[in-house]
Enzyme design. Structure first.
Site, PDB file in Angstrom:
ATOM      1  N   ASP A   1       0.859  -1.198   0.000  1.00 41.12           N
ATOM      2  CA  ASP A   1       0.000   0.000   0.000  1.00 41.12           C
ATOM      3  C   ASP A   1       0.894   1.247   0.000  1.00 41.12           C
ATOM      4  O   ASP A   1       0.694   2.184  -0.787  1.00 41.12           O
ATOM      5  CB  ASP A   1      -0.890   0.046   1.239  1.00 41.12           C
ATOM      6  CG  ASP A   1      -1.908  -1.090   1.319  1.00 41.12           C
ATOM      7  OD1 ASP A   1      -3.110  -0.837   1.175  1.00 41.12           O
ATOM      8  OD2 ASP A   1      -1.486  -2.251   1.530  1.00 41.12           O
TER       9      ASP A   1
ATOM     10  N   GLU B   1      -5.077   7.615   0.196  1.00 35.32           N
ATOM     11  CA  GLU B   1      -5.485   6.951   1.440  1.00 35.32           C
ATOM     12  C   GLU B   1      -4.410   6.948   2.530  1.00 35.32           C
ATOM     13  O   GLU B   1      -4.711   7.174   3.695  1.00 35.32           O
ATOM     14  CB  GLU B   1      -5.883   5.494   1.143  1.00 35.32           C
ATOM     15  CG  GLU B   1      -6.310   4.766   2.417  1.00 35.32           C
ATOM     16  CD  GLU B   1      -6.722   3.321   2.186  1.00 35.32           C
ATOM     17  OE1 GLU B   1      -6.691   2.852   1.040  1.00 35.32           O
ATOM     18  OE2 GLU B   1      -7.074   2.665   3.192  1.00 35.32           O
TER      19      GLU B   1
ATOM     20  N   ASP C   1      -6.273   5.439  -4.525  1.00 35.23           N
ATOM     21  CA  ASP C   1      -6.258   4.345  -3.552  1.00 35.23           C
ATOM     22  C   ASP C   1      -5.125   3.426  -4.014  1.00 35.23           C
ATOM     23  O   ASP C   1      -5.231   2.749  -5.045  1.00 35.23           O
ATOM     24  CB  ASP C   1      -7.601   3.604  -3.535  1.00 35.23           C
ATOM     25  CG  ASP C   1      -7.710   2.701  -2.313  1.00 35.23           C
ATOM     26  OD1 ASP C   1      -6.653   2.287  -1.795  1.00 35.23           O
ATOM     27  OD2 ASP C   1      -8.834   2.427  -1.882  1.00 35.23           O
TER      28      ASP C   1
ATOM     29  N   ILE D   1      -3.804   0.633  -2.867  1.00 35.94           N
ATOM     30  CA  ILE D   1      -4.362  -0.723  -2.998  1.00 35.94           C
ATOM     31  C   ILE D   1      -5.785  -0.635  -2.487  1.00 35.94           C
ATOM     32  O   ILE D   1      -6.017  -0.364  -1.303  1.00 35.94           O
ATOM     33  CB  ILE D   1      -3.602  -1.789  -2.179  1.00 35.94           C
ATOM     34  CG1 ILE D   1      -2.202  -2.010  -2.730  1.00 35.94           C
ATOM     35  CG2 ILE D   1      -4.375  -3.120  -2.219  1.00 35.94           C
ATOM     36  CD1 ILE D   1      -1.463  -3.191  -2.122  1.00 35.94           C
ATOM     37  N   ASP D   2      -6.721  -0.813  -3.373  1.00 38.67           N
ATOM     38  CA  ASP D   2      -8.112  -0.864  -2.946  1.00 38.67           C
ATOM     39  C   ASP D   2      -8.455  -2.338  -2.777  1.00 38.67           C
ATOM     40  O   ASP D   2      -8.242  -3.138  -3.699  1.00 38.67           O
ATOM     41  CB  ASP D   2      -8.992  -0.221  -4.030  1.00 38.67           C
ATOM     42  CG  ASP D   2     -10.445  -0.193  -3.604  1.00 38.67           C
ATOM     43  OD1 ASP D   2     -10.715   0.242  -2.471  1.00 38.67           O
ATOM     44  OD2 ASP D   2     -11.298  -0.627  -4.389  1.00 38.67           O
TER      45      ASP D   2
ATOM     46  N   THR E   1      -7.414  -4.131   0.329  1.00 38.82           N
ATOM     47  CA  THR E   1      -6.207  -4.712   0.940  1.00 38.82           C
ATOM     48  C   THR E   1      -6.491  -6.118   1.490  1.00 38.82           C
ATOM     49  O   THR E   1      -5.620  -6.989   1.451  1.00 38.82           O
ATOM     50  CB  THR E   1      -5.667  -3.781   2.050  1.00 38.82           C
ATOM     51  OG1 THR E   1      -5.506  -2.478   1.479  1.00 38.82           O
ATOM     52  CG2 THR E   1      -4.325  -4.245   2.578  1.00 38.82           C
TER      53      THR E   1
ATOM     54  N   ARG F   1     -23.740  -1.747  -2.845  1.00 39.47           N
ATOM     55  CA  ARG F   1     -22.797  -1.524  -1.735  1.00 39.47           C
ATOM     56  C   ARG F   1     -23.493  -0.768  -0.609  1.00 39.47           C
ATOM     57  O   ARG F   1     -23.875   0.387  -0.766  1.00 39.47           O
ATOM     58  CB  ARG F   1     -21.610  -0.712  -2.249  1.00 39.47           C
ATOM     59  CG  ARG F   1     -20.568  -0.434  -1.186  1.00 39.47           C
ATOM     60  CD  ARG F   1     -19.387   0.321  -1.782  1.00 39.47           C
ATOM     61  NE  ARG F   1     -18.345   0.493  -0.799  1.00 39.47           N
ATOM     62  CZ  ARG F   1     -17.440  -0.437  -0.527  1.00 39.47           C
ATOM     63  NH1 ARG F   1     -17.436  -1.561  -1.199  1.00 39.47           N
ATOM     64  NH2 ARG F   1     -16.533  -0.226   0.387  1.00 39.47           N
TER      65      ARG F   1
ATOM     66  N   ASP G   1     -12.133   5.524  -2.923  1.00 40.12           N
ATOM     67  CA  ASP G   1     -12.725   4.190  -3.057  1.00 40.12           C
ATOM     68  C   ASP G   1     -13.706   4.100  -4.221  1.00 40.12           C
ATOM     69  O   ASP G   1     -14.215   3.002  -4.504  1.00 40.12           O
ATOM     70  CB  ASP G   1     -13.436   3.786  -1.761  1.00 40.12           C
ATOM     71  CG  ASP G   1     -12.447   3.341  -0.699  1.00 40.12           C
ATOM     72  OD1 ASP G   1     -11.413   2.756  -1.069  1.00 40.12           O
ATOM     73  OD2 ASP G   1     -12.696   3.591   0.492  1.00 40.12           O
TER      74      ASP G   1
HETATM   75  N1  LIG Z   1     -15.669  -1.177   7.488  1.00 42.94           N
HETATM   76  C1  LIG Z   1     -15.663  -0.932   6.189  1.00 42.94           C
HETATM   77  N2  LIG Z   1     -16.817  -0.785   5.517  1.00 42.94           N
HETATM   78  C2  LIG Z   1     -16.807  -0.537   4.199  1.00 42.94           C
HETATM   79  N3  LIG Z   1     -15.668  -0.428   3.468  1.00 42.94           N
HETATM   80  C3  LIG Z   1     -14.492  -0.563   4.086  1.00 42.94           C
HETATM   81  C4  LIG Z   1     -14.427  -0.820   5.462  1.00 42.94           C
HETATM   82  N4  LIG Z   1     -13.139  -0.915   5.816  1.00 42.94           N
HETATM   83  C5  LIG Z   1     -12.406  -0.702   4.687  1.00 42.94           C
HETATM   84  N5  LIG Z   1     -13.233  -0.494   3.649  1.00 42.94           N
HETATM   85  C6  LIG Z   1     -12.857  -0.194   2.284  1.00 42.94           C
HETATM   86  O1  LIG Z   1     -13.760  -0.810   1.412  1.00 42.94           O
HETATM   87  C7  LIG Z   1     -13.097  -1.104   0.192  1.00 42.94           C
HETATM   88  C8  LIG Z   1     -13.095  -2.543  -0.148  1.00 42.94           C
HETATM   89  O2  LIG Z   1     -14.368  -2.828  -0.292  1.00 42.94           O
HETATM   90  P1  LIG Z   1     -14.822  -4.108  -0.957  1.00 42.94           P
HETATM   91  O3  LIG Z   1     -15.573  -4.693   0.149  1.00 42.94           O
HETATM   92  O4  LIG Z   1     -15.634  -3.573  -2.086  1.00 42.94           O
HETATM   93  O5  LIG Z   1     -13.652  -4.890  -1.369  1.00 42.94           O
HETATM   94  C9  LIG Z   1     -11.740  -0.696   0.361  1.00 42.94           C
HETATM   95  O6  LIG Z   1     -11.658   0.607  -0.087  1.00 42.94           O
HETATM   96  C10 LIG Z   1     -11.542  -0.769   1.817  1.00 42.94           C
HETATM   97  O7  LIG Z   1     -10.441  -0.049   2.096  1.00 42.94           O
HETATM   98  P2  LIG Z   1      -8.965  -0.463   1.538  1.00 42.94           P
HETATM   99  O8  LIG Z   1      -8.697   0.436   0.377  1.00 42.94           O
HETATM  100  O9  LIG Z   1      -8.144  -0.151   2.699  1.00 42.94           O
HETATM  101  O10 LIG Z   1      -8.972  -1.912   1.175  1.00 42.94           O
HETATM  102 MG   LIG Z   2     -10.101   1.381  -0.772  1.00 44.88          MG
HETATM  103 MG   LIG Z   3      -6.558   1.133   0.051  1.00 44.37          MG
HETATM  104 MG   LIG Z   4      -6.947   0.641   3.551  1.00 44.33          MG
END
Ligand SMILES: Nc1ncnc2c1ncn2[C@@H]1O[C@H](COP(=O)(O)O)[C@@H](O)[C@H]1OP(=O)(O)O
Ligand SMILES: [Mg+2]
Ligand SMILES: [Mg+2]
Ligand SMILES: [Mg+2]
Length: 396
Positions: free
Chosen positions: A92, A117, A180, A182-183, A185, A321, A333
Protein backbone atom coordinates in the site's frame (compact mmCIF):
# COMPACT_ATOMS: atom_id res chain seq x y z
CA UNK A 1 8.41 27.49 -6.53
CA UNK A 2 10.92 24.75 -6.99
CA UNK A 3 11.06 21.69 -4.77
CA UNK A 4 14.14 19.57 -4.43
CA UNK A 5 12.05 16.62 -3.44
CA UNK A 6 14.09 13.61 -4.35
CA UNK A 7 17.71 12.78 -3.82
CA UNK A 8 18.73 12.02 -7.32
CA UNK A 9 22.24 11.12 -8.24
CA UNK A 10 22.43 13.77 -10.93
CA UNK A 11 20.13 16.00 -8.84
CA UNK A 12 17.79 17.40 -11.45
CA UNK A 13 15.13 19.47 -9.70
CA UNK A 14 11.44 18.80 -9.90
CA UNK A 15 9.94 22.18 -10.55
CA UNK A 16 6.38 22.56 -9.42
CA UNK A 17 4.74 25.54 -11.02
CA UNK A 18 1.20 26.64 -11.61
CA UNK A 19 0.15 25.53 -15.04
CA UNK A 20 -0.95 28.56 -17.06
CA UNK A 21 -3.00 26.13 -19.11
CA UNK A 22 -5.27 25.63 -16.08
CA UNK A 23 -6.37 29.26 -16.06
CA UNK A 24 -7.30 29.64 -19.66
CA UNK A 25 -7.76 26.07 -20.82
CA UNK A 26 -10.96 24.65 -22.30
CA UNK A 27 -11.10 22.43 -19.20
CA UNK A 28 -12.65 25.18 -17.12
CA UNK A 29 -14.96 25.91 -19.97
CA UNK A 30 -15.86 22.23 -20.09
CA UNK A 31 -16.54 21.86 -16.40
CA UNK A 32 -18.61 25.03 -16.19
CA UNK A 33 -20.71 24.13 -19.21
CA UNK A 34 -21.69 20.57 -18.62
CA UNK A 35 -24.45 20.79 -21.21
CA UNK A 36 -21.99 20.84 -24.11
CA UNK A 37 -22.68 18.41 -26.93
CA UNK A 38 -21.00 15.01 -26.42
CA UNK A 39 -19.00 15.40 -29.63
CA UNK A 40 -17.49 18.63 -28.35
CA UNK A 41 -16.89 17.06 -24.96
CA UNK A 42 -15.00 14.20 -26.59
CA UNK A 43 -12.87 16.61 -28.57
CA UNK A 44 -12.01 18.68 -25.49
CA UNK A 45 -11.39 15.79 -23.18
CA UNK A 46 -9.18 13.74 -25.41
CA UNK A 47 -7.30 16.92 -26.38
CA UNK A 48 -6.90 18.08 -22.83
CA UNK A 49 -5.94 15.06 -20.78
CA UNK A 50 -3.62 13.07 -23.05
CA UNK A 51 -0.50 13.81 -20.99
CA UNK A 52 -2.31 13.13 -17.74
CA UNK A 53 -3.72 9.85 -19.05
CA UNK A 54 -0.31 8.64 -20.18
CA UNK A 55 1.21 9.59 -16.81
CA UNK A 56 -1.63 7.94 -14.86
CA UNK A 57 -1.36 4.71 -16.87
CA UNK A 58 2.37 4.56 -16.35
CA UNK A 59 2.05 5.27 -12.61
CA UNK A 60 -0.71 2.68 -12.08
CA UNK A 61 1.11 0.03 -14.14
CA UNK A 62 4.32 0.44 -12.16
CA UNK A 63 2.36 0.36 -8.90
CA UNK A 64 0.66 -2.85 -10.08
CA UNK A 65 4.09 -4.37 -10.75
CA UNK A 66 5.15 -3.50 -7.19
CA UNK A 67 1.96 -5.00 -5.72
CA UNK A 68 2.32 -8.21 -7.76
CA UNK A 69 5.88 -8.61 -6.52
CA UNK A 70 4.80 -8.19 -2.90
CA UNK A 71 1.70 -10.40 -3.24
CA UNK A 72 3.90 -13.24 -4.48
CA UNK A 73 6.16 -13.07 -1.44
CA UNK A 74 4.29 -11.36 1.34
CA UNK A 75 6.00 -11.55 4.72
CA UNK A 76 4.25 -11.40 8.06
CA UNK A 77 6.22 -8.28 8.92
CA UNK A 78 4.90 -6.61 5.74
CA UNK A 79 1.41 -6.29 7.21
CA UNK A 80 0.38 -3.80 9.87
CA UNK A 81 -2.86 -2.58 11.39
CA UNK A 82 -4.04 1.00 11.12
CA UNK A 83 -5.82 2.89 13.90
CA UNK A 84 -9.20 1.88 12.41
CA UNK A 85 -8.01 -1.77 12.58
CA UNK A 86 -7.89 -2.09 8.78
CA UNK A 87 -4.74 -3.73 7.36
CA UNK A 88 -1.99 -1.85 5.54
CA UNK A 89 1.02 -3.45 3.86
CA UNK A 90 4.37 -2.38 2.46
CA UNK A 91 2.66 -2.60 -0.94
CA UNK A 92 0.00 0.00 0.00
CA UNK A 93 2.77 2.43 1.00
CA UNK A 94 5.05 1.49 -1.89
CA UNK A 95 2.25 1.86 -4.43
CA UNK A 96 1.32 5.31 -3.08
CA UNK A 97 4.95 6.49 -3.09
CA UNK A 98 5.45 5.22 -6.63
CA UNK A 99 2.29 6.79 -8.08
CA UNK A 100 3.00 10.11 -6.34
CA UNK A 101 6.59 10.14 -7.61
CA UNK A 102 5.79 9.06 -11.18
CA UNK A 103 2.99 11.63 -11.60
CA UNK A 104 5.34 14.41 -10.48
CA UNK A 105 8.12 13.23 -12.77
CA UNK A 106 5.81 12.85 -15.77
CA UNK A 107 3.93 16.13 -15.26
CA UNK A 108 6.61 18.49 -13.96
CA UNK A 109 4.91 21.67 -15.06
CA UNK A 110 1.58 21.06 -13.36
CA UNK A 111 0.58 22.03 -9.85
CA UNK A 112 0.50 18.71 -7.97
CA UNK A 113 -2.26 17.91 -5.54
CA UNK A 114 -2.98 14.34 -4.41
CA UNK A 115 -5.81 13.01 -2.26
CA UNK A 116 -4.70 9.53 -1.21
CA UNK A 117 -5.48 6.95 1.44
CA UNK A 118 -2.16 6.40 3.21
CA UNK A 119 0.13 8.66 5.21
CA UNK A 120 3.55 8.11 6.74
CA UNK A 121 2.64 8.58 10.42
CA UNK A 122 3.14 4.92 11.36
CA UNK A 123 6.31 4.68 9.26
CA UNK A 124 7.94 7.45 11.27
CA UNK A 125 7.38 5.67 14.60
CA UNK A 126 10.13 3.87 16.54
CA UNK A 127 10.63 0.37 15.20
CA UNK A 128 9.26 1.10 11.74
CA UNK A 129 12.65 1.78 10.17
CA UNK A 130 13.04 -1.70 8.75
CA UNK A 131 9.60 -1.55 7.14
CA UNK A 132 10.40 1.84 5.63
CA UNK A 133 13.66 0.48 4.26
CA UNK A 134 11.83 -2.44 2.68
CA UNK A 135 9.32 -0.04 1.06
CA UNK A 136 12.16 2.16 -0.20
CA UNK A 137 13.92 -0.84 -1.73
CA UNK A 138 10.71 -2.03 -3.40
CA UNK A 139 10.08 1.41 -4.92
CA UNK A 140 13.67 1.70 -6.17
CA UNK A 141 13.62 -1.84 -7.61
CA UNK A 142 10.47 -1.10 -9.60
CA UNK A 143 11.82 2.22 -10.87
CA UNK A 144 15.06 0.50 -11.90
CA UNK A 145 13.15 -2.29 -13.68
CA UNK A 146 11.29 0.30 -15.73
CA UNK A 147 14.48 2.06 -16.72
CA UNK A 148 12.91 5.44 -17.41
CA UNK A 149 14.21 7.08 -14.24
CA UNK A 150 17.67 5.59 -14.19
CA UNK A 151 18.95 8.87 -12.74
CA UNK A 152 16.89 8.41 -9.58
CA UNK A 153 17.46 6.58 -6.36
CA UNK A 154 14.98 7.54 -3.70
CA UNK A 155 16.03 7.76 -0.06
CA UNK A 156 13.69 6.69 2.77
CA UNK A 157 13.00 10.36 3.36
CA UNK A 158 12.01 10.85 -0.30
CA UNK A 159 9.60 7.92 0.01
CA UNK A 160 8.01 9.42 3.14
CA UNK A 161 7.63 12.76 1.36
CA UNK A 162 6.12 11.16 -1.73
CA UNK A 163 3.58 9.31 0.45
CA UNK A 164 2.69 12.46 2.35
CA UNK A 165 1.97 14.40 -0.83
CA UNK A 166 -1.34 12.52 -0.58
CA UNK A 167 -2.68 14.72 2.22
CA UNK A 168 -4.54 17.15 -0.02
CA UNK A 169 -8.15 17.90 0.91
CA UNK A 170 -9.33 17.88 -2.72
CA UNK A 171 -12.43 19.99 -3.30
CA UNK A 172 -14.24 21.81 -6.06
CA UNK A 173 -11.44 24.08 -7.31
CA UNK A 174 -8.51 23.17 -9.53
CA UNK A 175 -7.11 19.73 -10.23
CA UNK A 176 -6.58 16.94 -7.73
CA UNK A 177 -5.34 13.41 -8.28
CA UNK A 178 -7.27 10.85 -6.23
CA UNK A 179 -5.54 7.59 -5.32
CA UNK A 180 -6.26 4.34 -3.55
CA UNK A 181 -2.82 2.68 -3.78
CA UNK A 182 -4.36 -0.72 -3.00
CA UNK A 183 -8.11 -0.86 -2.95
CA UNK A 184 -9.22 -4.09 -1.30
CA UNK A 185 -6.21 -4.71 0.94
CA UNK A 186 -8.03 -7.66 2.51
CA UNK A 187 -8.44 -9.23 -0.94
CA UNK A 188 -4.77 -8.51 -1.67
CA UNK A 189 -3.78 -10.39 1.51
CA UNK A 190 -6.02 -13.35 0.63
CA UNK A 191 -4.45 -13.55 -2.84
CA UNK A 192 -7.73 -12.41 -4.39
CA UNK A 193 -8.87 -9.26 -6.20
CA UNK A 194 -7.53 -5.77 -5.52
CA UNK A 195 -7.04 -2.62 -7.58
CA UNK A 196 -4.77 0.37 -7.92
CA UNK A 197 -7.33 3.14 -8.42
CA UNK A 198 -6.24 6.53 -9.74
CA UNK A 199 -8.51 9.36 -10.89
CA UNK A 200 -8.22 13.04 -11.73
CA UNK A 201 -10.69 15.61 -10.42
CA UNK A 202 -10.96 18.86 -12.36
CA UNK A 203 -13.13 21.57 -10.79
CA UNK A 204 -14.85 18.90 -8.69
CA UNK A 205 -15.64 16.55 -11.59
CA UNK A 206 -13.94 13.19 -12.22
CA UNK A 207 -12.44 13.63 -15.69
CA UNK A 208 -10.05 10.68 -15.91
CA UNK A 209 -9.73 7.29 -14.28
CA UNK A 210 -7.30 4.38 -14.40
CA UNK A 211 -8.05 1.12 -12.66
CA UNK A 212 -5.32 -1.51 -12.60
CA UNK A 213 -6.63 -4.91 -11.50
CA UNK A 214 -3.65 -7.30 -11.38
CA UNK A 215 -5.68 -10.42 -10.57
CA UNK A 216 -8.71 -9.81 -12.77
CA UNK A 217 -8.96 -12.26 -15.70
CA UNK A 218 -8.95 -10.73 -19.17
CA UNK A 219 -12.09 -12.68 -19.98
CA UNK A 220 -15.45 -12.42 -18.24
CA UNK A 221 -15.82 -13.49 -14.62
CA UNK A 222 -19.59 -13.90 -15.03
CA UNK A 223 -20.65 -16.80 -12.85
CA UNK A 224 -17.62 -16.38 -10.58
CA UNK A 225 -15.13 -17.79 -13.10
CA UNK A 226 -12.25 -15.74 -11.70
CA UNK A 227 -10.71 -18.68 -9.93
CA UNK A 228 -10.15 -20.75 -13.06
CA UNK A 229 -7.80 -18.50 -15.03
CA UNK A 230 -4.26 -19.35 -15.93
CA UNK A 231 -1.64 -16.88 -14.69
CA UNK A 232 -1.02 -15.42 -18.16
CA UNK A 233 -4.67 -14.57 -18.59
CA UNK A 234 -5.01 -12.23 -15.64
CA UNK A 235 -4.20 -8.57 -15.12
CA UNK A 236 -6.36 -5.80 -16.60
CA UNK A 237 -6.03 -2.06 -16.87
CA UNK A 238 -9.19 -0.01 -17.46
CA UNK A 239 -8.99 3.66 -18.42
CA UNK A 240 -11.46 6.43 -19.21
CA UNK A 241 -11.43 10.10 -20.03
CA UNK A 242 -14.65 12.14 -19.74
CA UNK A 243 -16.56 11.94 -23.00
CA UNK A 244 -14.15 9.41 -24.51
CA UNK A 245 -15.49 6.00 -23.41
CA UNK A 246 -13.81 3.24 -21.42
CA UNK A 247 -11.04 1.00 -22.68
CA UNK A 248 -9.32 -2.05 -21.27
CA UNK A 249 -6.03 -3.74 -21.99
CA UNK A 250 -3.88 -6.39 -20.41
CA UNK A 251 -1.35 -5.15 -17.86
CA UNK A 252 1.28 -6.68 -20.14
CA UNK A 253 0.28 -4.94 -23.38
CA UNK A 254 -1.14 -1.69 -24.59
CA UNK A 255 -3.49 -2.90 -27.27
CA UNK A 256 -6.81 -1.66 -25.92
CA UNK A 257 -10.42 -2.65 -26.55
CA UNK A 258 -13.43 -0.43 -25.94
CA UNK A 259 -15.77 -1.83 -23.30
CA UNK A 260 -19.46 -1.33 -22.68
CA UNK A 261 -21.77 -2.20 -19.80
CA UNK A 262 -24.24 -5.05 -20.32
CA UNK A 263 -27.48 -4.14 -22.07
CA UNK A 264 -29.54 -6.71 -20.15
CA UNK A 265 -32.90 -5.24 -19.16
CA UNK A 266 -34.53 -8.35 -17.72
CA UNK A 267 -33.53 -8.68 -14.04
CA UNK A 268 -34.04 -12.44 -14.28
CA UNK A 269 -30.98 -12.58 -16.54
CA UNK A 270 -28.96 -10.15 -14.43
CA UNK A 271 -26.25 -10.98 -11.94
CA UNK A 272 -24.94 -8.71 -9.21
CA UNK A 273 -21.64 -7.90 -7.54
CA UNK A 274 -21.07 -7.10 -3.91
CA UNK A 275 -18.18 -6.97 -1.43
CA UNK A 276 -16.48 -10.19 -0.50
CA UNK A 277 -16.28 -8.87 3.06
CA UNK A 278 -19.63 -8.86 4.89
CA UNK A 279 -18.15 -6.19 7.19
CA UNK A 280 -17.94 -3.81 4.21
CA UNK A 281 -21.47 -4.18 2.88
CA UNK A 282 -24.76 -5.56 4.20
CA UNK A 283 -25.22 -8.80 2.30
CA UNK A 284 -28.74 -9.36 3.69
CA UNK A 285 -29.93 -6.02 2.32
CA UNK A 286 -28.42 -6.74 -1.13
CA UNK A 287 -30.08 -10.14 -1.28
CA UNK A 288 -33.48 -8.68 -0.36
CA UNK A 289 -33.07 -6.04 -3.13
CA UNK A 290 -32.00 -8.65 -5.66
CA UNK A 291 -34.95 -10.88 -4.74
CA UNK A 292 -37.41 -8.00 -5.04
CA UNK A 293 -35.99 -7.15 -8.44
CA UNK A 294 -36.31 -10.74 -9.65
CA UNK A 295 -32.58 -11.51 -9.93
CA UNK A 296 -32.10 -15.27 -10.00
CA UNK A 297 -28.31 -15.63 -9.93
CA UNK A 298 -26.41 -15.72 -6.64
CA UNK A 299 -24.21 -12.70 -5.82
CA UNK A 300 -20.69 -12.54 -7.27
CA UNK A 301 -18.56 -11.48 -4.29
CA UNK A 302 -15.23 -9.92 -5.11
CA UNK A 303 -13.02 -7.35 -3.42
CA UNK A 304 -12.26 -3.81 -4.44
CA UNK A 305 -13.07 -1.57 -7.39
CA UNK A 306 -12.38 -4.55 -9.64
CA UNK A 307 -16.19 -4.78 -9.35
CA UNK A 308 -16.52 -1.51 -11.28
CA UNK A 309 -14.08 -2.76 -13.92
CA UNK A 310 -15.88 -6.08 -14.32
CA UNK A 311 -19.25 -4.29 -14.55
CA UNK A 312 -17.92 -1.83 -17.16
CA UNK A 313 -17.27 -4.73 -19.56
CA UNK A 314 -20.57 -6.47 -18.85
CA UNK A 315 -19.45 -9.36 -16.62
CA UNK A 316 -22.38 -8.48 -14.34
CA UNK A 317 -25.08 -5.80 -14.48
CA UNK A 318 -25.54 -4.60 -10.90
CA UNK A 319 -23.21 -3.60 -8.06
CA UNK A 320 -24.74 -3.05 -4.61
CA UNK A 321 -22.80 -1.52 -1.74
CA UNK A 322 -24.38 -0.81 1.65
CA UNK A 323 -21.76 -0.12 4.33
CA UNK A 324 -22.76 -0.56 7.96
CA UNK A 325 -24.03 2.41 9.92
CA UNK A 326 -21.41 5.04 10.71
CA UNK A 327 -19.01 4.20 7.85
CA UNK A 328 -18.09 7.18 5.68
CA UNK A 329 -17.15 6.46 2.07
CA UNK A 330 -13.92 8.06 0.82
CA UNK A 331 -13.53 9.52 -2.65
CA UNK A 332 -10.55 7.29 -3.52
CA UNK A 333 -12.73 4.19 -3.06
CA UNK A 334 -15.01 5.21 -5.95
CA UNK A 335 -13.59 7.97 -8.19
CA UNK A 336 -11.76 5.78 -10.73
CA UNK A 337 -14.43 3.07 -10.69
CA UNK A 338 -17.15 5.66 -11.13
CA UNK A 339 -15.75 7.11 -14.38
CA UNK A 340 -14.83 3.68 -15.74
CA UNK A 341 -18.47 2.59 -15.39
CA UNK A 342 -20.05 5.92 -16.41
CA UNK A 343 -17.96 6.12 -19.62
CA UNK A 344 -18.93 2.54 -20.44
CA UNK A 345 -22.60 3.60 -20.37
CA UNK A 346 -23.46 2.70 -16.76
CA UNK A 347 -25.02 4.74 -13.98
CA UNK A 348 -23.59 5.17 -10.46
CA UNK A 349 -25.71 6.81 -7.75
CA UNK A 350 -26.30 6.72 -4.03
CA UNK A 351 -29.17 4.63 -2.70
CA UNK A 352 -31.58 7.55 -3.17
CA UNK A 353 -30.63 7.99 -6.83
CA UNK A 354 -28.45 11.10 -6.32
CA UNK A 355 -25.28 11.42 -8.39
CA UNK A 356 -22.03 11.02 -6.42
CA UNK A 357 -20.38 14.34 -5.57
CA UNK A 358 -16.58 14.10 -5.50
CA UNK A 359 -16.10 17.83 -4.86
CA UNK A 360 -16.67 17.91 -1.10
CA UNK A 361 -13.21 16.91 0.13
CA UNK A 362 -11.87 13.51 1.13
CA UNK A 363 -15.27 12.00 1.92
CA UNK A 364 -18.40 11.33 -0.12
CA UNK A 365 -21.54 12.52 1.64
CA UNK A 366 -24.20 10.16 0.51
CA UNK A 367 -27.50 8.59 1.32
CA UNK A 368 -27.10 5.03 2.70
CA UNK A 369 -25.17 3.24 -0.04
CA UNK A 370 -23.95 3.12 -3.63
CA UNK A 371 -25.74 1.37 -6.47
CA UNK A 372 -24.51 0.79 -10.00
CA UNK A 373 -26.23 -0.62 -13.08
CA UNK A 374 -27.10 0.15 -16.70
CA UNK A 375 -29.54 2.90 -17.70
CA UNK A 376 -32.41 0.51 -18.45
CA UNK A 377 -32.35 -1.29 -15.10
CA UNK A 378 -31.76 1.77 -12.89
CA UNK A 379 -35.42 2.82 -12.39
CA UNK A 380 -36.51 -0.66 -11.23
CA UNK A 381 -33.33 -1.09 -9.16
CA UNK A 382 -34.00 2.22 -7.38
CA UNK A 383 -37.56 1.13 -6.63
CA UNK A 384 -36.37 -2.21 -5.19
CA UNK A 385 -33.70 -0.41 -3.12
CA UNK A 386 -36.25 2.08 -1.73
CA UNK A 387 -38.71 -0.66 -0.79
CA UNK A 388 -36.07 -2.91 0.80
CA UNK A 389 -34.62 -0.04 2.83
CA UNK A 390 -38.09 0.93 4.08
CA UNK A 391 -38.69 -2.66 5.21
CA UNK A 392 -35.32 -2.84 6.95
CA UNK A 393 -35.17 0.64 8.46
CA UNK A 394 -34.86 -0.52 12.11
CA UNK A 395 -31.62 -2.42 11.37
CA UNK A 396 -30.00 0.36 9.29
N1 LIG B 1 -15.67 -1.18 7.49
C1 LIG B 1 -15.66 -0.93 6.19
N2 LIG B 1 -16.82 -0.78 5.52
C2 LIG B 1 -16.81 -0.54 4.20
N3 LIG B 1 -15.67 -0.43 3.47
C3 LIG B 1 -14.49 -0.56 4.09
C4 LIG B 1 -14.43 -0.82 5.46
N4 LIG B 1 -13.14 -0.92 5.82
C5 LIG B 1 -12.41 -0.70 4.69
N5 LIG B 1 -13.23 -0.49 3.65
C6 LIG B 1 -12.86 -0.19 2.28
O1 LIG B 1 -13.76 -0.81 1.41
C7 LIG B 1 -13.10 -1.10 0.19
C8 LIG B 1 -13.10 -2.54 -0.15
O2 LIG B 1 -14.37 -2.83 -0.29
P1 LIG B 1 -14.82 -4.11 -0.96
O3 LIG B 1 -15.57 -4.69 0.15
O4 LIG B 1 -15.63 -3.57 -2.09
O5 LIG B 1 -13.65 -4.89 -1.37
C9 LIG B 1 -11.74 -0.70 0.36
O6 LIG B 1 -11.66 0.61 -0.09
C10 LIG B 1 -11.54 -0.77 1.82
O7 LIG B 1 -10.44 -0.05 2.10
P2 LIG B 1 -8.96 -0.46 1.54
O8 LIG B 1 -8.70 0.44 0.38
O9 LIG B 1 -8.14 -0.15 2.70
O10 LIG B 1 -8.97 -1.91 1.17
MG1 LIG C 1 -10.10 1.38 -0.77
MG1 LIG D 1 -6.56 1.13 0.05
MG1 LIG E 1 -6.95 0.64 3.55
Amino acid sequence: MSVNFVSIIAKPKITITTNPFLVSSPLLFFSNKTKMKPSILTAFSSMSYDKELAAAKKAASLAARLCQKVQKAILQSDVQSKSDKSPVTVADYGSQALVSYVLQRELPSELFSLVAEEDSEDLRKDGAQETLERITKLVNDILASDGSYSDSILSADDVVKAIDCGKSEGGSRGRHWVLDPIDGTKGFLRGDQYAIALALLDEGTVVLGVLACPNLPLTSIAGGGSHHSLPGEVGCLFFSVAGGGTYMHSLDSSSAVKVQVSSIDNPEEASFFESYEAAHSMHDLSSSIAKKLGVKAPPVRIDSQAKYGALSRGDGVIYLRFPHKGYREKIWDHAAGYIVVAEAGGVVTDAAGNPLDFSKGRYLDLDTGIIVTNQKLMPSLLKAVRESIEEKVPSL
